[in-house]
Scaffold this motif. Structure first.
Motif, PDB file in Angstrom:
ATOM      1  N   VAL A  60       0.851  -1.197   0.000  1.00  0.00           N
ATOM      2  CA  VAL A  60       0.000   0.000   0.000  1.00  0.00           C
ATOM      3  C   VAL A  60       0.887   1.248   0.000  1.00  0.00           C
ATOM      4  CG1 VAL A  60      -1.674   1.351   1.334  1.00  0.00           C
ATOM      5  CG2 VAL A  60      -1.986  -1.118   1.083  1.00  0.00           C
ATOM      6  N   ALA A  61       1.911   1.239   0.827  1.00  0.00           N
ATOM      7  CA  ALA A  61       2.813   2.395   0.899  1.00  0.00           C
ATOM      8  C   ALA A  61       3.500   2.643  -0.438  1.00  0.00           C
ATOM      9  CB  ALA A  61       3.852   2.177   1.999  1.00  0.00           C
ATOM     10  N   ILE A  62       3.952   1.594  -1.083  1.00  0.00           N
ATOM     11  CA  ILE A  62       4.613   1.738  -2.387  1.00  0.00           C
ATOM     12  C   ILE A  62       3.639   2.311  -3.412  1.00  0.00           C
ATOM     13  CG2 ILE A  62       5.604   0.453  -4.333  1.00  0.00           C
ATOM     14  CD1 ILE A  62       7.576   0.813  -2.064  1.00  0.00           C
ATOM     15  N   LYS A  63       2.395   1.868  -3.393  1.00  0.00           N
ATOM     16  CA  LYS A  63       1.402   2.384  -4.337  1.00  0.00           C
ATOM     17  C   LYS A  63       1.147   3.871  -4.097  1.00  0.00           C
ATOM     18  CE  LYS A  63      -1.512   2.268  -7.633  1.00  0.00           C
ATOM     19  NZ  LYS A  63      -0.887   2.701  -8.886  1.00  0.00           N
ATOM     20  N   VAL A  64       1.007   4.274  -2.839  1.00  0.00           N
ATOM     21  CA  VAL A  64       0.792   5.691  -2.533  1.00  0.00           C
ATOM     22  C   VAL A  64       2.019   6.500  -2.955  1.00  0.00           C
ATOM     23  CG1 VAL A  64       0.432   7.372  -0.674  1.00  0.00           C
ATOM     24  CG2 VAL A  64      -0.865   5.236  -0.687  1.00  0.00           C
ATOM     25  N   LEU A  65       3.198   5.965  -2.717  1.00  0.00           N
ATOM     26  CA  LEU A  65       4.430   6.646  -3.115  1.00  0.00           C
ATOM     27  C   LEU A  65       4.510   6.790  -4.638  1.00  0.00           C
ATOM     28  CD1 LEU A  65       7.127   7.880  -2.185  1.00  0.00           C
ATOM     29  CD2 LEU A  65       8.105   5.581  -2.335  1.00  0.00           C
ATOM     30  N   GLU A  66       4.188   5.717  -5.358  1.00  0.00           N
ATOM     31  CA  GLU A  66       4.179   5.786  -6.826  1.00  0.00           C
ATOM     32  C   GLU A  66       3.201   6.849  -7.313  1.00  0.00           C
ATOM     33  OE1 GLU A  66       3.096   1.861  -8.102  1.00  0.00           O
ATOM     34  OE2 GLU A  66       5.115   1.068  -7.834  1.00  0.00           O
ATOM     35  N   ASP A  67       2.022   6.870  -6.725  1.00  0.00           N
ATOM     36  CA  ASP A  67       1.014   7.851  -7.130  1.00  0.00           C
ATOM     37  C   ASP A  67       1.468   9.272  -6.795  1.00  0.00           C
ATOM     38  OD1 ASP A  67      -0.580   5.814  -8.085  1.00  0.00           O
ATOM     39  OD2 ASP A  67      -1.934   5.799  -6.359  1.00  0.00           O
ATOM     40  N   HIS A  68       2.153   9.433  -5.675  1.00  0.00           N
ATOM     41  CA  HIS A  68       2.662  10.749  -5.291  1.00  0.00           C
ATOM     42  C   HIS A  68       3.692  11.232  -6.314  1.00  0.00           C
ATOM     43  CE1 HIS A  68       3.949  14.098  -2.850  1.00  0.00           C
ATOM     44  NE2 HIS A  68       5.197  13.653  -2.856  1.00  0.00           N
ATOM     45  N   VAL A  69       4.589  10.353  -6.696  1.00  0.00           N
ATOM     46  CA  VAL A  69       5.612  10.724  -7.678  1.00  0.00           C
ATOM     47  C   VAL A  69       4.957  11.042  -9.025  1.00  0.00           C
ATOM     48  CG1 VAL A  69       7.576   9.869  -9.016  1.00  0.00           C
ATOM     49  CG2 VAL A  69       7.480   9.470  -6.555  1.00  0.00           C
ATOM     50  N   GLY A  70       4.038  10.182  -9.454  1.00  0.00           N
ATOM     51  CA  GLY A  70       3.408  10.353 -10.760  1.00  0.00           C
ATOM     52  C   GLY A  70       2.482  11.550 -10.852  1.00  0.00           C
ATOM     53  N   HIS A  71       1.961  12.004  -9.728  1.00  0.00           N
ATOM     54  CA  HIS A  71       1.009  13.115  -9.755  1.00  0.00           C
ATOM     55  C   HIS A  71       1.591  14.374  -9.124  1.00  0.00           C
ATOM     56  CE1 HIS A  71      -2.377  15.521  -8.147  1.00  0.00           C
ATOM     57  NE2 HIS A  71      -2.922  15.244  -9.302  1.00  0.00           N
TER      58      HIS A  71
END
Length: 103
Positions: A60-71
């Motif tokens: 979950v943390a990795i997904k939120v981090l990926e979304d933070h970077v991408g957005h």
């Protein structure tokens, strides 16, 4: 004419339902672990389930981090605002450092 402040769109917004489902599943796993301890289950079985929860939270943390970077970070970089880009880059680095300390 009243002014209203718009709620900012978060990077994880497109994945919000998926993240909430994953977190609900993790919540159920944690309740199951509590029952295992209440029932005096074998230590290795409890540790196995704790590891599974840890892995699930990490995903979950990795997904939120990926979304933070991408957005958020990508948007700040694309904005051309050097201060905003620097701020988001600093936030990202701090988040990664906090995340890495838990490993």
């Amino acid at each position: 004419m009243p002014t209203t402040k718009a709620t900012p769109t978060r990077g994880y917004a497109p994945d919000k339902e998926l993240l909430l489902k994953r977190l609900a599943r993790i919540e159920g796993q944690v309740r199951g672990i509590a029952r295992m301890i209440e029932d005096d289950r074998y230590c290795i079985d409890v540790l196995t389930q704790l590891g599974a929860v840890d892995t699930a939270l990490e995903a979950v943390a990795i997904k939120v981090l990926e979304d933070h970077v991408g957005h958020c970070v990508a948007g700040a970089l694309a904005s051309g605002d050097e201060n905003e880009a620097n701020e988001k880059s600093r936030e990202l680095l701090e988040a990664v450092q906090r995340f890495a300390k838990t490993r």
